[in-house]
Design an enzyme around this catalytic site. Structure first.
Site, PDB file in Angstrom:
ATOM      1  N   CYS A  75     -37.372  26.051   8.136  1.00 41.84           N
ATOM      2  CA  CYS A  75     -37.008  27.395   7.683  1.00 41.84           C
ATOM      3  C   CYS A  75     -36.243  27.252   6.378  1.00 41.84           C
ATOM      4  O   CYS A  75     -35.106  26.757   6.367  1.00 41.84           O
ATOM      5  CB  CYS A  75     -36.166  28.115   8.738  1.00 41.84           C
ATOM      6  SG  CYS A  75     -35.604  29.749   8.218  1.00 41.84           S
ATOM      7  N   HIS A 161     -48.789  27.199   6.897  1.00 43.58           N
ATOM      8  CA  HIS A 161     -48.921  28.436   6.118  1.00 43.58           C
ATOM      9  C   HIS A 161     -50.381  28.671   5.732  1.00 43.58           C
ATOM     10  O   HIS A 161     -51.098  27.728   5.374  1.00 43.58           O
ATOM     11  CB  HIS A 161     -48.081  28.370   4.844  1.00 43.58           C
ATOM     12  CG  HIS A 161     -46.612  28.454   5.093  1.00 43.58           C
ATOM     13  ND1 HIS A 161     -45.929  29.639   5.125  1.00 43.58           N
ATOM     14  CD2 HIS A 161     -45.705  27.487   5.369  1.00 43.58           C
ATOM     15  CE1 HIS A 161     -44.654  29.396   5.393  1.00 43.58           C
ATOM     16  NE2 HIS A 161     -44.500  28.096   5.546  1.00 43.58           N
ATOM     17  N   GLU A 210     -44.245  36.150   9.601  1.00 46.04           N
ATOM     18  CA  GLU A 210     -43.777  34.848  10.080  1.00 46.04           C
ATOM     19  C   GLU A 210     -44.150  34.606  11.536  1.00 46.04           C
ATOM     20  O   GLU A 210     -44.055  35.511  12.374  1.00 46.04           O
ATOM     21  CB  GLU A 210     -42.262  34.737   9.926  1.00 46.04           C
ATOM     22  CG  GLU A 210     -41.808  34.524   8.495  1.00 46.04           C
ATOM     23  CD  GLU A 210     -40.428  33.889   8.435  1.00 46.04           C
ATOM     24  OE1 GLU A 210     -40.231  32.832   9.065  1.00 46.04           O
ATOM     25  OE2 GLU A 210     -39.556  34.464   7.762  1.00 46.04           O
ATOM     26  N   CYS A 219     -39.120  34.802   3.102  1.00 43.09           N
ATOM     27  CA  CYS A 219     -39.482  33.574   3.811  1.00 43.09           C
ATOM     28  C   CYS A 219     -39.447  32.427   2.805  1.00 43.09           C
ATOM     29  O   CYS A 219     -40.265  32.394   1.883  1.00 43.09           O
ATOM     30  CB  CYS A 219     -40.874  33.695   4.445  1.00 43.09           C
ATOM     31  SG  CYS A 219     -41.444  32.181   5.271  1.00 43.09           S
ATOM     32  N   GLY A 222     -42.420  30.157   3.036  1.00 47.61           N
ATOM     33  CA  GLY A 222     -43.561  30.961   2.589  1.00 47.61           C
ATOM     34  C   GLY A 222     -43.612  31.076   1.080  1.00 47.61           C
ATOM     35  O   GLY A 222     -44.694  31.050   0.474  1.00 47.61           O
TER      36      GLY A 222
END
Length: 278
Positions: A75, A161, A210, A219, A222
């Site tokens: 994260c 992703h 997410e 994110c 991301g």
């Protein structure tokens, strides 16, 4: 059981941070969901657990639990909050630390201007390591979603992703399509679905659905994945401002084999204590 916590956020991607450095903290999936619930608990996208280092070459270990109670590998916004948390709590005097996570090792740094930078490591493209069901490594993949074919870049930034380019993130089908991509059978551990609008070669807009949390205001991984995807497609330069609904991140990637560098804010909101159901 009463549990102390700190509420933090990175561009509106919000976290409940728990200090487990002095004694282990073990929470059930139901308790994690309770903490994350925005009506009955504290409310957050992820719960971050600060633990002692597990190896001699790291300073801490960092566990990440999504709002659905599932543990995940990485994260980015949480990493920035992590280093601010341990510094503010006096758990370290270092401005740069090495942190072990389920997805490897990250290196967040407190900058002199108050921003936080994180070396997120090099992106991974091999389908089996993402993981993603594909017969071979390709620049772009076709994915069948909702009776249509979308073109996606697939990579891991410590977590998986799938990034697609859209003409306008404001009208992108994040709400209707994001969950379908997240749970697509070609992603055995689910996936984060990114929607990227290219403004120019140094600026994109981004929305991310997410894994285990739904759409968030920002994110970090991301943003890293989107910039890598845009560079791979020849659409972006090496330094890119990523505008999310919660604010801006700066992402730098020098190319294949190089780490992705992310810079952005991390904010402490309040401290509290919550009574958890047994």
């Amino acid at each position: 059981m009463r549990l102390p916590f700190t509420k933090m956020h990175g561009l509106g991607n919000d976290f409940v941070v728990i200090d487990a450095t002095a004694a282990p903290v073990t929470l059930t999936a139901a308790q994690l969901r309770f903490i994350a619930d925005r009506h009955f608990g504290v409310g957050c996208d992820q719960i971050l657990m600060v633990e002692p280092a597990r190896t001699a070459d790291t300073d801490f270990y960092y566990r990440i639990f999504n709002a659905d109670g599932g543990e995940v590998e990485q994260c980015g916004n949480g990493a920035r909050c992590f280093v601010r948390y341990v510094h503010e709590r006096g758990l370290t005097k270092k401005t740069m630390i090495r942190v072990g996570i389920l997805g490897g090792i990250i290196e967040p740094r407190l900058e002199a201007d108050g921003q936080v930078s994180v070396n997120m490591g090099a992106p991974v493209f091999e389908p089996a390591r993402v993981p993603f069901h594909a017969p071979s490594l390709q620049p772009l993949y076709d994915l069948q979603v909702n009776k249509k074919t979308i073109k996606i870049n697939v990579l891991s930034m410590g977590n998986p992703h799938a990034v697609q380019v859209v003409p306008d993130v404001a009208t992108a089908p994040v709400a209707s399509e994001g969950a379908l991509i997240e749970s697509h059978p070609d992603f055995p551990q689910r996936v984060n679905a990114g929607y990227m609008q290219v403004v120019d070669r140094a600026h994109i807009r981004l929305r991310v659905y997410e894994r285990g949390a739904g759409e968030t205001l920002a994110c970090g991984t991301g943003a890293c994945a989107a910039v890598v995807a845009g560079i791979q497609r020849g659409l972006l330069d090496a330094r890119v401002t990523v505008s999310t609904r919660g604010g801006d991140l700066v992402i730098v990637w020098a190319g294949a084999g190089q780490p992705v560098l992310m810079t952005g804010p991390a904010v402490t909101v309040f401290d509290g204590e919550i009574a958890l159901p047994q």
